[in-house]
Structures are given as C-alpha cells and as structure tokens.
Design a protein around this motif. Structure first.
Motif, mmCIF file in Angstrom:
data_model
loop_
_atom_site.group_PDB
_atom_site.id
_atom_site.type_symbol
_atom_site.label_atom_id
_atom_site.label_comp_id
_atom_site.label_asym_id
_atom_site.label_seq_id
_atom_site.Cartn_x
_atom_site.Cartn_y
_atom_site.Cartn_z
ATOM 1 N N GLU A 184 0.836 -1.284 0.294
ATOM 2 C CA GLU A 184 0.143 -0.035 0.048
ATOM 3 C C GLU A 184 0.688 1.133 0.039
ATOM 4 O OE1 GLU A 184 -2.334 0.245 3.434
ATOM 5 O OE2 GLU A 184 -3.299 2.116 2.945
ATOM 6 N N VAL A 185 2.112 1.312 0.736
ATOM 7 C CA VAL A 185 2.873 2.454 0.930
ATOM 8 C C VAL A 185 4.262 2.235 0.528
ATOM 9 C CG1 VAL A 185 1.116 3.677 2.586
ATOM 10 C CG2 VAL A 185 2.930 2.014 3.373
ATOM 11 N N PRO A 186 4.481 1.547 -0.563
ATOM 12 C CA PRO A 186 6.060 1.511 -1.118
ATOM 13 C C PRO A 186 6.945 2.525 -1.315
ATOM 14 C CG PRO A 186 4.766 1.257 -3.023
ATOM 15 C CD PRO A 186 3.712 1.741 -2.035
ATOM 16 N N ASP A 187 6.645 3.695 -1.505
ATOM 17 C CA ASP A 187 7.258 4.942 -1.792
ATOM 18 C C ASP A 187 8.498 5.352 -0.730
ATOM 19 O OD1 ASP A 187 4.846 6.849 -3.843
ATOM 20 O OD2 ASP A 187 5.956 5.113 -4.142
ATOM 21 N N GLY A 188 9.762 5.400 -1.523
ATOM 22 C CA GLY A 188 10.674 5.617 -0.200
ATOM 23 C C GLY A 188 11.507 4.330 0.316
ATOM 24 N N TYR A 189 10.827 2.928 0.045
ATOM 25 C CA TYR A 189 11.540 2.019 0.299
ATOM 26 C C TYR A 189 11.748 0.923 -0.688
ATOM 27 C CZ TYR A 189 8.789 3.718 4.408
ATOM 28 O OH TYR A 189 8.177 4.312 5.510
ATOM 29 N N ASN A 190 12.903 0.038 -0.362
ATOM 30 C CA ASN A 190 13.030 -0.880 -1.377
ATOM 31 C C ASN A 190 13.131 -2.087 -0.386
ATOM 32 O OD1 ASN A 190 16.253 -1.062 -0.708
ATOM 33 N ND2 ASN A 190 15.975 1.138 -1.293
ATOM 34 N N VAL A 191 13.220 -3.189 -0.936
ATOM 35 C CA VAL A 191 13.245 -4.515 -0.464
ATOM 36 C C VAL A 191 14.362 -5.691 -1.301
ATOM 37 C CG1 VAL A 191 11.019 -4.447 1.087
ATOM 38 C CG2 VAL A 191 11.147 -5.095 -1.231
ATOM 39 N N SER A 192 14.529 -6.596 -0.511
ATOM 40 C CA SER A 192 15.306 -7.917 -1.082
ATOM 41 C C SER A 192 15.141 -8.813 -0.348
ATOM 42 C CB SER A 192 16.514 -7.412 -1.474
ATOM 43 O OG SER A 192 17.222 -7.467 -0.132
ATOM 44 N N ARG A 193 14.893 -10.176 -1.149
ATOM 45 C CA ARG A 193 14.726 -11.227 -0.507
ATOM 46 C C ARG A 193 15.622 -12.453 -1.461
ATOM 47 N NH1 ARG A 193 9.469 -14.751 0.984
ATOM 48 N NH2 ARG A 193 10.535 -16.105 2.636
ATOM 49 N N LEU A 194 16.913 -12.381 -0.880
ATOM 50 C CA LEU A 194 18.019 -13.076 -1.455
ATOM 51 C C LEU A 194 17.995 -14.463 -1.091
ATOM 52 C CD1 LEU A 194 20.759 -10.403 -1.901
ATOM 53 C CD2 LEU A 194 19.048 -11.222 -3.468
ATOM 54 N N LYS A 195 17.520 -14.760 0.207
ATOM 55 C CA LYS A 195 17.435 -15.732 0.850
ATOM 56 C C LYS A 195 15.992 -16.045 1.713
ATOM 57 C CE LYS A 195 22.377 -16.383 2.383
ATOM 58 N NZ LYS A 195 23.305 -16.659 3.562
ATOM 59 N N LYS A 196 15.468 -17.318 1.622
ATOM 60 C CA LYS A 196 14.221 -17.425 2.012
ATOM 61 C C LYS A 196 14.098 -17.005 3.510
ATOM 62 C CE LYS A 196 10.676 -20.974 2.138
ATOM 63 N NZ LYS A 196 10.354 -22.404 1.996
ATOM 64 N N GLN A 197 14.864 -17.069 4.233
ATOM 65 C CA GLN A 197 14.804 -16.622 5.536
ATOM 66 C C GLN A 197 14.924 -15.278 6.253
ATOM 67 O OE1 GLN A 197 17.222 -18.485 4.423
ATOM 68 N NE2 GLN A 197 18.896 -18.463 5.467
ATOM 69 N N ASN A 198 15.290 -14.546 4.753
ATOM 70 C CA ASN A 198 15.673 -13.101 5.374
ATOM 71 C C ASN A 198 14.853 -12.219 4.379
ATOM 72 O OD1 ASN A 198 17.530 -14.016 7.184
ATOM 73 N ND2 ASN A 198 19.314 -13.848 5.673
ATOM 74 N N PHE A 199 14.419 -11.077 4.828
ATOM 75 C CA PHE A 199 13.768 -9.946 3.960
ATOM 76 C C PHE A 199 14.199 -8.753 4.721
ATOM 77 C CE2 PHE A 199 10.834 -8.657 0.948
ATOM 78 C CZ PHE A 199 9.698 -8.249 1.561
ATOM 79 N N LEU A 200 14.720 -7.924 3.853
ATOM 80 C CA LEU A 200 15.569 -6.722 4.205
ATOM 81 C C LEU A 200 14.635 -5.353 3.650
ATOM 82 C CD1 LEU A 200 17.906 -8.967 4.103
ATOM 83 C CD2 LEU A 200 19.411 -6.946 3.652
ATOM 84 N N LEU A 201 14.674 -4.689 4.558
ATOM 85 C CA LEU A 201 13.605 -3.359 3.903
ATOM 86 C C LEU A 201 14.995 -1.982 4.024
ATOM 87 C CD1 LEU A 201 10.980 -1.659 3.750
ATOM 88 C CD2 LEU A 201 11.115 -1.359 6.018
ATOM 89 N N GLY A 202 14.888 -1.551 3.050
ATOM 90 C CA GLY A 202 16.105 -0.378 2.901
ATOM 91 C C GLY A 202 15.366 1.006 2.744
ATOM 92 N N LEU A 203 15.889 1.901 3.353
ATOM 93 C CA LEU A 203 15.426 3.503 3.222
ATOM 94 C C LEU A 203 16.898 3.990 2.541
ATOM 95 C CD1 LEU A 203 13.918 2.053 5.856
ATOM 96 C CD2 LEU A 203 13.511 4.663 6.206
#
Lengths: 111, 111
Positions: free
Chosen positions: B59-78
C-alpha cells in the motif's frame, strides 16, 4: 485494491461490559484472521475463519465470519482488564495476495 | 525457538541518511511482509514477498526498497530517510494463508 475497514476505532468500556468490533472488506475474502496487540507489543494471532457463516469461540471471545465472506466480528463477553489492547482483523482474497489489515479497534477497560 | 527476529530494535536517523532493517525467520515460511504502524493508521503494508527472489509493492511502498535473496531473510531499505518515515516497522512471515508471525518491531525516528 482490497480494503478492510474496521469499526469502531476506539472503545472504552467498564470492566464486565461486553465489547464488539466489526470488520468489512470491499472484496470477498478467502479467510479472515484476528490479531491482538497489547500496548507496546506486536500483533499476536488469535484465530482464523475460513468458512462462510463460521462461528468460533475462545473462552469469552466469539468470532463470526459473514455468509458472504465479506464481513466479520469479534465479540468479548464480560471484559476484563487483561483484554486491553488493539484488535485487528486481516484478510486476503487469494493465496498469492498479501494480508490486508484493518486499522484496528483500541479497547480500553476501566476497572 | 526464535520465530521472527528484527534488527535493530531502535534507531535514530538524520534526514537523508540510509539504513537497512533486517528481518529473519526460522520457520521456513514462504511469505514475508513489512508493515509500518503509525498512530490511528493501523498496519500498512509496505512491501511483501511470496518466495525467495520475489518481491511486490504494498500500500505504501514509496521511499522503501526490499530484497529477499534468501528465503529466511527479508531486508527493508531506506535510501534517503525523511521525517515522514518515522514509525514503528513490523516484519511478519507466514506459510501461504496461515497465521502471520510478527517480529518485535523496530522503532525508527528520523530527525
């Protein structure tokens, strides 16, 4: 996109009174879930409803899923101070769509 | 039994700084989510992932990026933090349409 609306936003009750929060979706849901978040905490899963018209009970909590699978309710009988917190409903309309949360109902219980 | 772990728990950023929030789950869940919680706004979905290597906007993705290179990890970047991104951030994971497990949250202040 899918929207989940929840009312009321706030509810203040005297200990021993009943409490109900309502959840409405703009689309038909495959399932609905309810969560409780204590002040300063994180949301914790309470229950999931899947079938049309389903009713489930957990001690003083009664959960209902509407016949059209677009609305749900949580009813607490004889509230206690331990019921304080914010109650969220969350739904998805298919296996690959994310959980969409309502804005929650914050319950205060006055002893 | 760790469940969902978020790091860090607290952070203060200056406007324009960047940071990454890490979410790790040990339940082999396919689905992972990032939500932000602001007073009176409930839980708003930022980004989500339905499997390793896949991400999607919420719903509110602007200003954020994400990556899921491994199944167990989910990174949120500003990339360039703004005061409007001051919030409590929650990560959650689930197995398909089953209950979501939440991390303890990250309280972020941007000054």
């Amino acid at each position: 996109g899918q929207q989940v609306m929840q009312i009321p936003q706030y509810q203040h009750v005297q200990e021993g009174e009943d409490f109900t929060t309502y959840c409405n979706s703009s689309t038909t849901l495959s399932n609905i879930q309810w969560y409780k978040q204590r002040p300063g905490g994180h949301p914790v899963f309470l229950i999931q409803l899947v079938k049309s018209g389903e009713v489930k009970k957990q001690k003083r909590l009664t959960f209902q899923f509407g016949e059209a699978k677009k609305n749900s309710s949580l009813h607490i009988t004889a509230t206690q101070t331990t019921d304080v917190g914010t109650y969220f409903c969350a739904g998805s309309n298919s296996g690959n769509t994310p959980l969409v949360f309502g804005k929650g109902t914050r319950l205060s219980v006055i002893a | 039994n760790a469940g969902v772990t978020q790091t860090p728990k607290f952070r203060v950023l200056k406007t324009g700084q960047s940071m990454t929030l890490l979410c790790a789950q040990d339940m082999n869940h396919e689905y992972m989510y990032w939500y932000r919680q602001d007073p009176g706004m409930g839980l708003r979905l930022i980004h989500y992932s339905v499997g390793e290597g896949t991400t999607a906007k919420g719903e509110v993705p602007d200003g954020y990026n994400v990556s899921r290179l491994k199944k167990q990890n989910f990174l949120l970047g500003l990339e360039s933090a703004a005061p409007s991104q001051t919030s409590v951030y929650f990560c959650a994971s689930s197995s398909w349409t089953a209950e979501a497990f939440f991390g303890q949250g990250t309280r972020l202040t941007v000054v």
